[in-house]
Design a protein around this motif. Structure first.
Motif, PDB file in Angstrom:
ATOM      1  N   GLU A  21       0.820  -1.202   0.000  1.00  0.00           N
ATOM      2  CA  GLU A  21       0.000   0.000   0.000  1.00  0.00           C
ATOM      3  C   GLU A  21       0.864   1.266   0.000  1.00  0.00           C
ATOM      4  O   GLU A  21       0.540   2.256  -0.677  1.00  0.00           O
ATOM      5  CB  GLU A  21      -0.934   0.028   1.213  1.00  0.00           C
ATOM      6  CG  GLU A  21      -1.997  -1.056   1.207  1.00  0.00           C
ATOM      7  CD  GLU A  21      -1.558  -2.335   1.901  1.00  0.00           C
ATOM      8  OE1 GLU A  21      -2.437  -3.088   2.350  1.00  0.00           O
ATOM      9  OE2 GLU A  21      -0.335  -2.580   1.983  1.00  0.00           O
ATOM     10  N   ASN A  22       1.931   1.251   0.764  1.00  0.00           N
ATOM     11  CA  ASN A  22       2.810   2.419   0.825  1.00  0.00           C
ATOM     12  C   ASN A  22       3.557   2.629  -0.483  1.00  0.00           C
ATOM     13  O   ASN A  22       3.788   3.770  -0.897  1.00  0.00           O
ATOM     14  CB  ASN A  22       3.792   2.292   1.988  1.00  0.00           C
ATOM     15  CG  ASN A  22       3.138   2.563   3.328  1.00  0.00           C
ATOM     16  OD1 ASN A  22       2.159   3.306   3.407  1.00  0.00           O
ATOM     17  ND2 ASN A  22       3.655   1.954   4.378  1.00  0.00           N
ATOM     18  N   ILE A  23       3.938   1.535  -1.135  1.00  0.00           N
ATOM     19  CA  ILE A  23       4.592   1.665  -2.443  1.00  0.00           C
ATOM     20  C   ILE A  23       3.615   2.278  -3.445  1.00  0.00           C
ATOM     21  O   ILE A  23       3.965   3.189  -4.203  1.00  0.00           O
ATOM     22  CB  ILE A  23       5.090   0.298  -2.941  1.00  0.00           C
ATOM     23  CG1 ILE A  23       6.124  -0.290  -1.976  1.00  0.00           C
ATOM     24  CG2 ILE A  23       5.676   0.416  -4.343  1.00  0.00           C
ATOM     25  CD1 ILE A  23       6.546  -1.710  -2.306  1.00  0.00           C
ATOM     26  N   GLY A  24       2.374   1.791  -3.433  1.00  0.00           N
ATOM     27  CA  GLY A  24       1.376   2.322  -4.347  1.00  0.00           C
ATOM     28  C   GLY A  24       1.070   3.783  -4.080  1.00  0.00           C
ATOM     29  O   GLY A  24       0.927   4.585  -5.021  1.00  0.00           O
ATOM     30  N   ALA A  25       0.969   4.156  -2.801  1.00  0.00           N
ATOM     31  CA  ALA A  25       0.702   5.550  -2.455  1.00  0.00           C
ATOM     32  C   ALA A  25       1.861   6.447  -2.853  1.00  0.00           C
ATOM     33  O   ALA A  25       1.667   7.587  -3.294  1.00  0.00           O
ATOM     34  CB  ALA A  25       0.425   5.672  -0.953  1.00  0.00           C
ATOM     35  N   ALA A  26       3.096   5.934  -2.710  1.00  0.00           N
ATOM     36  CA  ALA A  26       4.265   6.699  -3.149  1.00  0.00           C
ATOM     37  C   ALA A  26       4.234   6.910  -4.653  1.00  0.00           C
ATOM     38  O   ALA A  26       4.523   8.000  -5.156  1.00  0.00           O
ATOM     39  CB  ALA A  26       5.549   5.978  -2.730  1.00  0.00           C
TER      40      ALA A  26
END
Length: 252
Positions: A21-26
């Motif tokens: 999720e954090n990779i996608g949000a980044a």
């Protein structure tokens, strides 16, 4: 939709990210501000990641290109200048830039590989990872609560990059020539450390990591050109050959 990059841009380097999720949000916030080069180092949950795709809101289709590497050294091999984002004092003799200064340091190096490293969600960048950076980038966060979500940290930088008209170029970057790439520096480090090891320099053994870190930090700070790297490696080789000749003479 294909995004065509029209100017030199920094790579966003996520070191050992934990959550898709954090990779996608980044990736999403990168797309918001026109950044496309995403490098993912040893992601905990593997890649591809469906949760990253969902959270990206289509950023990967828009043009954010994600590449995955096993090691940080591989991920920055083609770069010549790298910043490490961290809020914690590291005790390293590296330049520490605020956002405007950090952006200025990057834009002062057109048409070469530049990048910004972001650490894992739980603990940020490790010291050995920060060692491989040229300088440290800090944000004006409250020191009593300095922890940022990974995507938030990327977002702060991405916004600053998009608004880079206010960037302040540090004086030390004036007139820098053909700067060596990270893979060239890494080969030089390994060559030097191999000869130091043969000479018995790394003693006691438990101090090797700190000694190696100090050597690499000092050498990176010198801002080597490719010609300087070649010259220094030639000097290392000459010293090694000379030491071998002296050893043979003593044995004779």
């Amino acid at each position: 939709m294909t995004h065509i990059q029209t100017t030199s841009e920094p790579a966003i380097i996520l070191v050992s990210p934990q959550m898709g999720e954090n990779i996608g949000a980044a990736a999403r916030v990168m797309a918001n501000f026109g950044l496309t080069d995403l490098r993912i180092i040893n992601p905990r949950d593997g890649w591809p990641n469906s949760k990253a795709d969902t959270m990206s809101a289509g950023a990967f289709d828009w043009g954010v290109y994600a590449r995955v590497y096993d090691t940080l050294e591989e991920g920055i091999a083609d770069l010549t200048y790298v910043l490490a984002t961290t809020a914690r004092p590291r005790g390293m003799e590296k330049p520490v830039f605020n956002v405007d200064q950090g952006i200025g340091a990057l834009v002062s190096r057109p048409n070469v590989g530049i990048g910004v490293m972001f650490g894992a969600e739980k603990m940020g960048l490790l010291n050995e990872e920060v060692t491989l950076a040229d300088a440290i980038l800090t944000y004006p966060v409250d020191r009593s609560f300095s922890s940022l979500n990974l995507a938030q940290a990327v977002g702060v930088f991405a916004h600053a990059w998009a608004a880079r008209d206010n960037a302040v170029t540090p004086e030390e970057f004036a007139g820098v020539g053909d700067v060596a790439r990270r893979d060239e520096l890494m080969r030089m480090f390994e060559h030097f450390e191999e000869e130091l090891d043969r000479a018995g320099f790394f003693f006691p053994e438990e101090k090797r990591p700190v000694m190696t870190q100090n050597i690499r930090s000092a050498l990176i700070r010198a801002q080597w050109t490719r010609q300087e790297v070649q010259t220094f490696r030639g000097a290392i080789k000459a010293l090694a050959v000379g030491r071998g000749k002296a050893r043979v003479q003593r044995e004779d």
